[in-house]
Structures are given as structure tokens and as C-alpha cells.
Design an enzyme around this catalytic site. Sequence first.
Site, PDB file in Angstrom:
ATOM      1  N   ALA A  11       0.757  -1.210  -0.034  1.00 30.22           N
ATOM      2  CA  ALA A  11       0.017  -0.033  -0.048  1.00 30.22           C
ATOM      3  C   ALA A  11       0.897   1.344  -0.080  1.00 30.22           C
ATOM      4  CB  ALA A  11      -0.998  -0.057   1.239  1.00 30.22           C
TER       5      ALA A  11
ATOM      6  N   GLY B 270       1.268  -5.259   1.747  1.00 29.62           N
ATOM      7  CA  GLY B 270       0.010  -5.678   1.170  1.00 29.62           C
ATOM      8  C   GLY B 270       0.237  -6.480  -0.012  1.00 29.62           C
TER       9      GLY B 270
ATOM     10  N   GLU C 270       0.592  -9.827   1.220  1.00 30.78           N
ATOM     11  CA  GLU C 270      -0.734 -10.291   1.592  1.00 30.78           C
ATOM     12  C   GLU C 270      -1.507 -10.510   0.501  1.00 30.78           C
ATOM     13  OE1 GLU C 270      -1.619  -8.293   5.923  1.00 30.78           O
ATOM     14  OE2 GLU C 270      -1.154  -6.837   4.229  1.00 30.78           O
TER      15      GLU C 270
ATOM     16  N   GLU D 162       5.877  -3.130   7.140  1.00 29.34           N
ATOM     17  CA  GLU D 162       5.248  -2.257   8.052  1.00 29.34           C
ATOM     18  C   GLU D 162       5.626  -1.932   9.543  1.00 29.34           C
ATOM     19  OE1 GLU D 162       2.125  -4.762   5.730  1.00 29.34           O
ATOM     20  OE2 GLU D 162       4.007  -4.921   6.467  1.00 29.34           O
TER      21      GLU D 162
END
Length: 164
Positions: A37, A77, A80, A100
Site C-alpha cells: 500500500a 499488502g 498479503e 510495515e
Amino acid sequence: SLAVLQALEDGLKKADTDPSVKAVMICGDNGKFSAGADIRGFSSPKRHGLALGPIVSLIESSEKPVVAAIEGIALGGGLEVALGCHYRIAHVKARMGLPEVTIGLLPGAEGTQRLPRLIGVPAALDMITTGKHIPATEALKLGLVDEIVEENTIEAAIHLANKV
């Protein structure tokens, strides 16, 4: 970005309802799977109800096999998204991680649940708490990826999708 989330959602829903589609392959552009992200988007209000977690769940719940073709990096992300896929193929030079934590955030799209299920709690805890990036060879040993290739990752992913 919102555009990527929308494209993933639209593409998956279309593939799931199209009987001619037998499998789905997710890849990035320009030799990179996804760096995750854009943190600048964290401060803006959610638009259209799109969030990464439900998109990853949509990938995971697909009745058709979904294969991630990981080139370059799959971070945050991006990893993920790959964790939601049923199969993962990585280029030998690819790197994966959940960085993160290095800026004070925890993975927010259920990576903290999917990663331990896939590679076990000790290895997942190390990746989640340190934010380290691991090379594809280590990812293969851990069971994070199903296969690594030295050539065309996308062709290998398509081959695997056709096989399964």
C-alpha cells in the site's frame, strides 16, 4: 491504490462467474509484484468501501485456482495478496516481507493470520516482528512459495495454473 483494488475485485468476480476461465494468475507490472500500500492513502477516508483485507479474502475464497507470479518484490499488502492466492511462484531474485512494522504498523490485510498458517508460527513471527525481507530461496524452504524459477515467472505461473 484504489485503482488496483478495484481491478483485482472486478477481475476476480468476472473470472469466478465466467465458465471459460479455469484459473486466475495475478502478477505485477514492470518486473515487480507489489510493494504494498501507498502509506499516503492511510490518512485519506476509505472510498467505495474498498479495502485490501476483503479483496485478499475474495482471492482466497475463489473456487478457481489463483496463482501469484511474484517478480521483484512482494512486500506488505503485496505479500498479503500473494498469501491469499492458492499457489505462489517466485522468480529466484524475488524478495518478500512484511516491512510495515518498521514504521510502527502491523500487517492489516490478515497477513498475520495467513502467514503463520502457511509457514508456521516461529518463522512467521520472525518475519512479522522484524519486517525483514526474505529471498525466494528462503521463501521456498519455508513453504511460502511453491516453486522458484530462473526464467519467465508468468509463463511458469500459467503452466502451474493449467496443471492444477
